[in-house]
Design an enzyme around this catalytic site. Structure first.
Site, PDB file in Angstrom:
ATOM      1  N   PRO A  47     184.415  -9.743  53.289  1.00 29.92           N
ATOM      2  CA  PRO A  47     183.405  -9.459  52.256  1.00 29.92           C
ATOM      3  C   PRO A  47     183.946  -9.337  50.837  1.00 29.92           C
ATOM      4  O   PRO A  47     183.922  -8.258  50.234  1.00 29.92           O
ATOM      5  CB  PRO A  47     182.795  -8.134  52.742  1.00 29.92           C
ATOM      6  CG  PRO A  47     183.923  -7.455  53.453  1.00 29.92           C
ATOM      7  CD  PRO A  47     184.682  -8.563  54.141  1.00 29.92           C
ATOM      8  N   CYS A  48     184.371 -10.461  50.272  1.00 28.57           N
ATOM      9  CA  CYS A  48     184.837 -10.452  48.885  1.00 28.57           C
ATOM     10  C   CYS A  48     183.700 -10.121  47.922  1.00 28.57           C
ATOM     11  O   CYS A  48     183.952  -9.715  46.785  1.00 28.57           O
ATOM     12  CB  CYS A  48     185.486 -11.783  48.530  1.00 28.57           C
ATOM     13  SG  CYS A  48     184.500 -13.241  48.918  1.00 28.57           S
ATOM     14  N   HIS A  49     182.443 -10.278  48.355  1.00 29.32           N
ATOM     15  CA  HIS A  49     181.315  -9.935  47.490  1.00 29.32           C
ATOM     16  C   HIS A  49     181.219  -8.441  47.242  1.00 29.32           C
ATOM     17  O   HIS A  49     180.511  -8.004  46.334  1.00 29.32           O
ATOM     18  CB  HIS A  49     180.004 -10.449  48.109  1.00 29.32           C
ATOM     19  CG  HIS A  49     179.729  -9.916  49.482  1.00 29.32           C
ATOM     20  ND1 HIS A  49     180.291 -10.456  50.616  1.00 29.32           N
ATOM     21  CD2 HIS A  49     178.955  -8.871  49.914  1.00 29.32           C
ATOM     22  CE1 HIS A  49     179.868  -9.790  51.693  1.00 29.32           C
ATOM     23  NE2 HIS A  49     179.067  -8.821  51.281  1.00 29.32           N
TER      24      HIS A  49
END
Length: 290
Positions: free
Chosen positions: A258-260
């Site tokens: 989850p780089c977001h």
């Protein structure tokens, strides 16, 4: 390049809901200070308010108004960082159900060896397919060891998306095999199929530093957000925030890793390799699932 990836046939599923949602999010982002009404948004998109409300709510699990309250840039800064409020609590504030509905992907992972990374994919067979997702067209890529890539594209940009991903491992063999990637797409985008008993297996293909950053991203709970400095501290490199930001941007398995959920120093949403609008959409979708 040992590559046979191509787009000689139409393999793109229709995804009209996301296109509508994308336009709504962009409009809200531009005009959030005016708090546009549902009627005003619908008029801009030449749709009926009732239909727009149904489409957006079906997609995100919350109304355009609730999405505006929870996810627009100004609110994200205030709620996520300055008040240290996670998206889950934000979702409760705007009338969504509580933590009993909280899901996560339950990911288990392994990393390629340094030698395998240096080979730039040599000896690997990577199967790929384009699939409908809540965030537009999704490119899913897998090896026999697990999910290796997940990228997003708008309709018409699939070729560029495929090139972006295949250039990361130029010596791999690429096989267009949507049948092989369909089970991954179904697991990833159907929260009801997220299960700790059957974790989603992913394989991280990158440098040692990149893998450490991506492993840190995997620790971020659903509905939470951290800064690049938090990640730098977590991997024992507190002064490497710029390098951490670059590694986050090179994350090959978007959404699952989850780089977001990584924010800038002041809580800014900052950039996203697949578009800042899509980042807002993912955060909003997660709020709707909570």
């Amino acid at each position: 390049m040992n590559m046979i990836a191509n787009l000689n046939r139409d393999i793109t599923p229709e995804s009209p809901d996301y296109e509508t949602v994308r336009q709504v999010i962009e409009l809200i982002t531009e005009d959030y200070r005016d708090q546009p009404s549902l009627e005003a948004i619908a008029a801009r998109l030449n749709q009926s308010p009732t239909q727009l409300q149904k489409t957006f709510t079906r997609w995100a699990g919350l109304s355009p108004k609730a999405f505006l309250q929870a996810v627009t840039l100004d609110h994200a800064k205030r709620l996520l960082r300055k008040e240290d409020m996670p998206l889950l609590e934000t979702s409760i504030e705007v009338g969504l159900s509580g933590p009993s509905r909280l899901h996560d992907l339950f990911v288990t992972h392994e990393a390629m060896s340094p030698g395998e990374w240096k080979a730039k994919g040599g000896g690997l067979t990577i199967r790929y397919g384009f699939h409908r997702s809540p965030f537009g067209v999704a490119l899913v890529m897998a090896t026999d060891r697990g999910l290796a890539g997940l990228a997003f594209s708008d309709l018409g940009d699939e070729a560029a998306c495929l090139e972006d991903m295949t250039c990361r491992w130029p010596n791999a063999q690429y096989v267009d095999d949507r049948q092989a990637t369909t089970p991954y797409a179904e697991r990833i985008f159907e929260p009801g199929k997220w299960s700790a008993d059957q974790p989603l297996r992913v394989v991280l293909i990158g440098t040692d530093f990149q893998v450490r950053v991506w492993e840190s991203l995997l620790k971020i709970p659903f509905g939470k957000a951290v800064t690049y400095s938090d990640i730098a501290n977590d991997i024992g490199k507190p002064t490497a925030m710029r390098a951490v930001g670059a590694a986050v941007g090179r994350n090959p398995i978007s959404f699952v890793v989850p780089c977001h959920r990584a924010l800038g120093k002041n809580g800014d949403l900052t950039g996203y390799h697949w578009g800042l609008t899509r980042k807002r959409a993912i955060l909003g979708w997660e709020a709707g699932q909570a």
